[in-house]
Design an enzyme around this catalytic site. Structure first.
Site, mmCIF file in Angstrom:
data_model
loop_
_atom_site.group_PDB
_atom_site.id
_atom_site.type_symbol
_atom_site.label_atom_id
_atom_site.label_comp_id
_atom_site.label_asym_id
_atom_site.label_seq_id
_atom_site.Cartn_x
_atom_site.Cartn_y
_atom_site.Cartn_z
ATOM 1 N N LYS A 1 -8.089 0.553 -4.852
ATOM 2 C CA LYS A 1 -9.227 -0.015 -4.132
ATOM 3 C C LYS A 1 -10.538 0.610 -4.597
ATOM 4 C CE LYS A 1 -6.731 -1.135 0.140
ATOM 5 N NZ LYS A 1 -6.807 -2.600 -0.006
ATOM 6 N N ASP B 1 0.838 -1.195 0.000
ATOM 7 C CA ASP B 1 0.000 0.000 0.000
ATOM 8 C C ASP B 1 0.871 1.243 0.000
ATOM 9 O OD1 ASP B 1 -2.259 -1.547 0.106
ATOM 10 O OD2 ASP B 1 -2.930 -0.860 2.073
#
Length: 336
Positions: A87, A30
């Site tokens: 996402k 991430d």
């Protein structure tokens, strides 16, 4: 004949699964900035997940968590040469098409973001970009694969730095596959019927609203234009494939709580095909070293000399005891 690289990344189920399999054995990190993406790439990440806040910050902030700003995603895409993922909220069709239009390499239909649809996940076969989805058990994994997921990952409990839930989820999937391998076709049909049930919740609610009782309406076109018989038939085919292969037909990564090199090695030992690291890198005191060390441990997870060396001189992110989080506040509970 010139190869079209976009066609190698996007399109058919085979191509989408093939692209996902290219990340096997690696670490996906991430990142929230272009600089973080460069750190991840330099450390050996096979891909980065572009988002506005890491899961620990999303958890702390509360409220509604949405798709990241497309401008931020484009900045990250321009900064690195490795694949960039993003996402999307569960069931948010429009966010998915926006991200596909941007040109991200893969979507994560993620429980870390606030779900948009209380009944359905995305019908991922309508997208040309591959999608990864989380699963706590085999039924959840099978539903996501039926919908078109090209990769499965454990949900774990994101943003906690606590590996226990990711371990729980991969052990459950492994155990349920082991049981499935010994089932007869008759038993598989019963399993397929049970797994299919969540696709008819909306129709049952409509029946109760309109007729005063559930079960009074047909199940035609209950999900993505499909009725009960087709849904059960396609899910049964996936179950037979799993029984034959002895594993999921797509890659299965670990995610949710990976905070140290040893955590990454553990998930690989338990059968994960690779590892997502969310908050564990950039919430640690030394992100560059943590990133390199987790990659080394995952790539050499059975060489404990390497894992030990990779673990030296590191301090993980602050952790959270899962029991301190009320069940209705656990991100893993999102999804159906």
């Amino acid at each position: 004949m010139t190869l079209d690289l976009n066609k190698l990344r996007f399109g058919s189920e085979l191509i989408k699964r093939g692209f996902s399999a290219m990340t096997k054995g690696g670490v996906i990190m991430d990142v929230t900035t272009a600089d973080q993406a460069k750190i991840a790439e330099a450390a050996g990440a096979v891909a980065v997940m572009a988002l506005e806040r890491v899961p620990a910050d999303i958890r702390a902030a509360g409220g509604v968590a949405r798709m990241a700003d497309p401008m931020k995603i484009k900045e990250i895409m321009d900064a690195v040469s490795i694949p960039v993922m993003a996402k999307v909220r569960i069931g948010h069709i429009s966010e998915a098409y926006v991200l596909e239009k941007i040109g991200v390499d893969m979507l994560d239909e993620s429980e870390v973001l606030t779900p948009a649809d209380p009944f359905f996940h995305l019908y991922k076969k309508n997208l040309t970009v591959p999608v990864v989805s989380g699963a706590r058990n085999l039924p959840e994994a099978v539903r996501r694969i039926f919908e078109g997921a090209a990769m499965i990952r454990t949900k774990g409990e994101a943003g906690t730095g606590n590996i226990i839930e990711a371990v729980r989820h991969i052990r459950k999937v492994n155990e349920e596959i082991s049981v499935l391998k010994r089932m007869s076709d008759e038993q598989l049909r019963a399993v397929a019927s049970n797994i299919s049930a969540s696709y008819f919740v909306l129709r049952e609610e409509a029946s109760k609203d309109l007729m005063g009782v559930e079960g009074k309406l047909s199940y035609d076109s209950a999900y993505a234009g499909m009725g009960r018989s087709r849904i059960e038939r396609e899910i049964l085919a996936i179950l037979r494939q799993i029984r034959r292969m002895g594993r999921l037909p797509v890659v299965n990564f670990a995610a949710g709580g990976v905070a140290t090199p040893a955590d990454g090695a553990l998930m690989m030992e338990l059968g994960a095909d690779g590892v997502f690291v969310g908050s564990g890198i950039f919430k640690s005191p030394n992100p560059e070293k943590m990133a390199r060390s987790i990659v080394e441990a995952v790539e050499n997870y059975r060489d404990y000399d390497v894992v030990e060396k990779a673990s030296e001189g590191l301090q993980g992110m602050p952790g959270v005891d899962i029991e301190s989080i009320p069940k209705d506040m656990r991100l893993q509970e999102r999804g159906w």
